[in-house]
Scaffold this motif. Structure first.
Motif, PDB file in Angstrom:
ATOM      1  N   LEU A   1     -21.127 -41.264  32.585  1.00  0.00           N
ATOM      2  CA  LEU A   1     -20.058 -42.007  33.236  1.00  0.00           C
ATOM      3  C   LEU A   1     -20.450 -43.471  33.359  1.00  0.00           C
ATOM      4  O   LEU A   1     -21.629 -43.791  33.524  1.00  0.00           O
ATOM      5  CB  LEU A   1     -19.782 -41.424  34.628  1.00  0.00           C
ATOM      6  CG  LEU A   1     -19.322 -39.971  34.677  1.00  0.00           C
ATOM      7  CD1 LEU A   1     -19.104 -39.529  36.119  1.00  0.00           C
ATOM      8  CD2 LEU A   1     -18.049 -39.766  33.866  1.00  0.00           C
ATOM      9  N   PRO A   2     -19.480 -44.427  33.246  1.00  0.00           N
ATOM     10  CA  PRO A   2     -18.044 -44.166  33.091  1.00  0.00           C
ATOM     11  C   PRO A   2     -17.653 -43.851  31.642  1.00  0.00           C
ATOM     12  O   PRO A   2     -18.324 -44.285  30.708  1.00  0.00           O
ATOM     13  CB  PRO A   2     -17.410 -45.489  33.542  1.00  0.00           C
ATOM     14  CG  PRO A   2     -18.439 -46.521  33.152  1.00  0.00           C
ATOM     15  CD  PRO A   2     -19.771 -45.870  33.393  1.00  0.00           C
ATOM     16  N   VAL A   3     -16.537 -43.115  31.485  1.00  0.00           N
ATOM     17  CA  VAL A   3     -15.978 -42.813  30.166  1.00  0.00           C
ATOM     18  C   VAL A   3     -14.626 -43.515  30.066  1.00  0.00           C
ATOM     19  O   VAL A   3     -13.795 -43.401  30.975  1.00  0.00           O
ATOM     20  CB  VAL A   3     -15.795 -41.294  29.970  1.00  0.00           C
ATOM     21  CG1 VAL A   3     -15.123 -41.006  28.632  1.00  0.00           C
ATOM     22  CG2 VAL A   3     -17.136 -40.588  30.057  1.00  0.00           C
ATOM     23  N   THR A   4     -14.400 -44.232  28.981  1.00  0.00           N
ATOM     24  CA  THR A   4     -13.146 -44.962  28.794  1.00  0.00           C
ATOM     25  C   THR A   4     -12.364 -44.378  27.623  1.00  0.00           C
ATOM     26  O   THR A   4     -12.864 -43.502  26.888  1.00  0.00           O
ATOM     27  CB  THR A   4     -13.408 -46.456  28.528  1.00  0.00           C
ATOM     28  OG1 THR A   4     -14.027 -46.593  27.236  1.00  0.00           O
ATOM     29  CG2 THR A   4     -14.315 -47.046  29.594  1.00  0.00           C
ATOM     30  N   ALA A   5     -11.168 -44.892  27.433  1.00  0.00           N
ATOM     31  CA  ALA A   5     -10.306 -44.408  26.350  1.00  0.00           C
ATOM     32  C   ALA A   5     -10.943 -44.635  24.987  1.00  0.00           C
ATOM     33  O   ALA A   5     -10.671 -43.892  24.031  1.00  0.00           O
ATOM     34  CB  ALA A   5      -8.946 -45.098  26.417  1.00  0.00           C
ATOM     35  N   ASP A   6     -11.808 -45.664  24.867  1.00  0.00           N
ATOM     36  CA  ASP A   6     -12.445 -45.942  23.585  1.00  0.00           C
ATOM     37  C   ASP A   6     -13.527 -44.929  23.244  1.00  0.00           C
ATOM     38  O   ASP A   6     -13.964 -44.843  22.094  1.00  0.00           O
ATOM     39  CB  ASP A   6     -13.075 -47.346  23.608  1.00  0.00           C
ATOM     40  CG  ASP A   6     -12.015 -48.441  23.714  1.00  0.00           C
ATOM     41  OD1 ASP A   6     -10.879 -48.201  23.267  1.00  0.00           O
ATOM     42  OD2 ASP A   6     -12.336 -49.519  24.250  1.00  0.00           O
TER      43      ASP A   6
END
Length: 774
Positions: free
Chosen positions: A618-623
């Motif tokens: 984490l963090p995890v993003t849309a990319d």
């Protein structure tokens, strides 16, 4: 005839003759250069497709090959080095010309996509022309399989264009069909075998004819077969193929029982059979059958029936007519799958009764559309128009036997799980929310358009429109068509008009009926809200709001489990993460209130989606992940919930100690761990909190097992709007939970009018407790 009339007529005739002669001369003058330019362009394309060739020889194409042209490439020494072949397939917007280069070893050397009539959607299907898509084919051999998102990839796979499955499938299918034709040029193909273009690629048929020319055996499909599971793939089943035995080609589509929902595949089988027939007998095969267009039929019960594509699937309509006047109407059948609360309202008497007594033909201006469901309304009108066309033609209508299974109407086109309404790319779009009045005095509403939500902003003086603005960050209507809704030429015609505004009050955008209707639907939402003097509405939740829900830490063998929930397309999307520090060890998506769209948002619960989070920190993003195609809102809901967990976990001095028993956590008040009650009483108390309209909404439940015995809504930080969200604390609202057994969904209670966000916060907090308590 008067002399004056003749005097005026003669110059006009002379002018017309001169103009005609000039046009003819111009045509003669330009015909040669145009033809030369077309030939030069074709030669340049062939050279790009097979660079090793210095010359090309045209090859004769047999009837029914499905190819437009085929050239053999020759090098400087006169030796064959490969082929360049062209075919035309049907994409989303119409014809798509595919040109394929292939060397003598069957390796693809070039791919070109386009054609004079290419009209795939800009930014979506039009990307099929770009090297980013076509270059994937270079160096590979057919057959090639189209894959999406997280599906396994390999040497024989091609990544589909996100949001353009129909175009991607058409191009890939055309390449496989052309490649198979080139492979058959080696002389290894049998006259008993032929292929025709199906929905996902070439559909091969091998058959034998008996002495009387009837089919004695048939095999459908080969390594290139790639039709849709549950639809076209049923062509491989004996129940379908057995019906051909004993039939004498050539056949028409009407000679067989086509696969329901897979007309394209059924048509391909018939076309391939007819090609084999021509190869075996030397007789010219009939022209390829075309996909049957939807048509209305008259039945023995005196009713007409027709079906048209809606938002969620086919929308069937049954009409009883007196001449051209509607006496009875029934909408929907076993395949009806429109959105609950929106398109599903087309089945309600309030909508259907307005058709009775009206005379065909009908237009959109003749009825009140289902609010927020333009596509469903249009499907109903299209089906009625089919009936009108059939009922008023000069052909005698022989009554058909009433179809089995109530009013089942066969689907009229190949089903595609990723294809949205009106054939558009499926878009998982938030259902239209109520119109909102902002603090700046501007009304805002949104309705589903062709490419996504169409937002409208109005400034009103009473009920008169003073200013109008169309579009926001989600606006994705087609350039040159629906995108014109943002232009002053369109919006200015609303200014000065008094609500309500109907389609008869404005000039629609030519070629963009769906976008026009979306604007009108949004304007109507504002009218409905403004005319009832609705209070200022709560803003819709968005991913930009940041963390909104608290989490529950529970014991886990692998680490620490965290829960969070975020608003998705159909309701709350719960996420459970097992963390080791900030590294994701396991992930689960769902929850009792999970109601995302089957085949779209529902894919969030599948391992293909969740596994890509495992192992990430984490963090995890849309990319960092592949989104679910056609389900942006659901994907963002999962990411929103994951981010909420990150926010909570990253600011903790230490990860929560696993407890012996689960506990729901709240920032507004101490976490309540279930406490043993007096002997003989199994009641426990739980507490959880979720982001409401103005701040956290705490919920405290006393449970007997999973049955609610008592509930308190509030907490020190509770600050929902007086007269709206604050009503969540009133007994009139809370008492309806008493006695219910978890889980509790929105359908189980009456929400607070004008306070959807607060109501949802209460339900989400209860769901968090349920997840921990169960």
């Amino acid at each position: 005839m008067s002399k004056k009339y003749l005097r005026d007529l003669v110059p006009l005739i002379v002018i017309c003759l001169i103009s005609a002669l000039l046009l003819a001369s111009f045509n003669l003058f330009t015909r040669g250069p145009i033809a030369e330019n077309t030939l030069r362009t074709a030669q340049e394309t062939r050279s790009r497709m097979l660079a090793a060739a210095t010359d090309f020889e045209s090859m004769e194409l047999p009837e029914g090959s499905g190819m437009d042209s085929c050239y053999q490439g020759i090098d400087a020494s006169g030796e064959p080095v490969g082929y360049v072949i062209q075919t035309t397939v049907n994409g989303y917007g119409g014809e798509v010309v595919v040109t394929l280069g292939m060397d003598t070893d069957g390796v693809i050397t070039g791919v070109d996509v386009g054609g004079e009539n290419f009209s795939e959607t800009a930014g979506l299907g039009a990307l099929a022309k770009e090297p980013a898509f076509t270059s994937q084919y270079i160096g590979k051999k057919v057959p090639l399989k189209l894959v999406k998102g997280n599906e396994p990839k390999g040497e024989d796979t091609i990544d589909a264009i996100s949001g353009a499955t129909r175009t991607s499938s058409a191009v890939n299918g055309g390449i496989n069909l052309a490649g198979k034709y080139i492979a058959d040029l080696s002389g290894t193909s049998s006259p008993n075998t032929a292929s025709a273009q199906g929905f996902g690629g070439p559909v091969a048929v091998t058959l034998e004819l008996d002495g009387e020319g009837a089919i004695s055996s048939i095999v459908i499909g080969d390594d290139y077969f790639n039709e849709t599971e549950g639809y076209g793939k049923r062509a491989l089943e004996e129940a379908f193929s057995a019906q051909f035995i004993g039939k004498k080609p050539p056949l028409a589509l009407s000679d067989i029982d086509a696969l329901s929902g897979a007309t394209v595949t059924s048509t391909a089988v018939v076309n391939a059979i007819n090609t084999v027939y021509g190869q075996l007998t030397g007789e010219a095969a009939p022209a390829p059958a075309e996909e049957a267009a939807p048509k209305a039929l008259f039945y023995e019960d005196g009713a007409w029936r027709a079906s048209s594509k809606g938002f969620g699937g086919p929308v069937a309509v049954k009409l009883v007519l007196d001449g051209e006047t509607i006496q009875e109407i029934e909408i929907g059948d076993a395949e009806f799958n429109e959105t609950e609360g929106f398109g599903a309202k087309a089945k309600e008497p309030a909508f259907q009764e307005q058709f009775v007594g009206k005379t065909l033909p009908l237009t959109a201006g003749d009825i009140d559309a289902v609010s927020g469901a333009t596509i469903t309304t249009t499907a109903v009108l299209d089906a009625i128009d089919q009936i009108y066309q059939a009922a008023t033609d000069d052909v005698a209508d022989e009554p058909q036997p009433v179809p089995a299974g109530a009013d089942a109407v066969p689907a009229s086109a190949e089903a595609d799980a990723d294809a949205p309404a009106d054939g558009a790319t499926p878009v998982d779009v938030e259902a239209p929310a109520a119109a909102m009045l902002g603090e700046d005095g501007v009304w805002t509403a949104s309705a589903q358009g062709f490419g996504g939500p169409v937002a409208v902003k109005l400034t009103l003086d009473g009920m008169t429109i003073k200013t109008m603005e169309v579009g926001d960050d989600s606006f994705a209507e087609t350039p040159g068509l629906g995108a014109k809704a943002q232009e002053a030429d369109f919006t200015s015609q609303f200014v000065g008009k008094t609500l309500p505004v109907t389609s008869g009050d404005i000039d629609a955008i030519s070629g963009a009926t769906i976008t026009t209707n979306a604007v009108l639907d949004a304007v109507d939402q504002i009218y409905q809200a403004a005319s009832t003097e609705a209070p200022v509405a709560e803003p819709a939740a968005s991913t930009a709001d940041g963390p909104t829900a608290e989490l529950a830490a529970v014991a886990s063998a692998e680490g620490t489990d965290w829960f969070a929930s975020y608003k998705g397309f159909g309701g709350p999307v719960s996420v459970r993460l097992t963390l080791d520090g900030l590294a994701i060890k396991a992930m689960e998506v769902g929850g009792a209130s999970f109601a995302e769209t089957p085949g779209l948002g529902a894919k969030a619960t599948e391992p293909e989606f969740t596994n890509q989070f495992v192992g990430k920190t984490l963090p995890v993003t849309a990319d960092d992940i592949d989104a679910i195609s056609g389900a942006t809102i659901t994907t963002n809901a999962v990411l929103g919930a994951v981010d909420m967990i990150y926010q909570a976990a990253s600011v903790s001095d230490a990860m929560p100690e696993p407890t012996a028993e689960p506990a729901a956590k709240t920032s507004a008040e101490p976490t309540a761990v279930p406490v043993a009650a007096p002997t003989g009483n199994e009641e426990t108390t739980w507490s959880a909190s979720y982001k409401g309209f103005a701040g956290p909404v705490s919920v405290r439940l006393t449970l007997d097992g999973l049955t609610i015995k008592a509930i308190v809504v509030g907490g020190n930080s509770f600050c929902e709007t007086e007269g709206l969200g604050a009503n969540a604390q009133e007994p009139e609202f809370t008492s309806q939970f008493i006695g219910k057994t978890l889980p509790v969904t929105a359908a189980d209670i009456d929400g607070i009018s004008g306070a959807t966000i607060t109501t949802t916060a209460v339900l989400n907090a209860i769901d968090m407790i349920y997840q921990a308590a169960k």
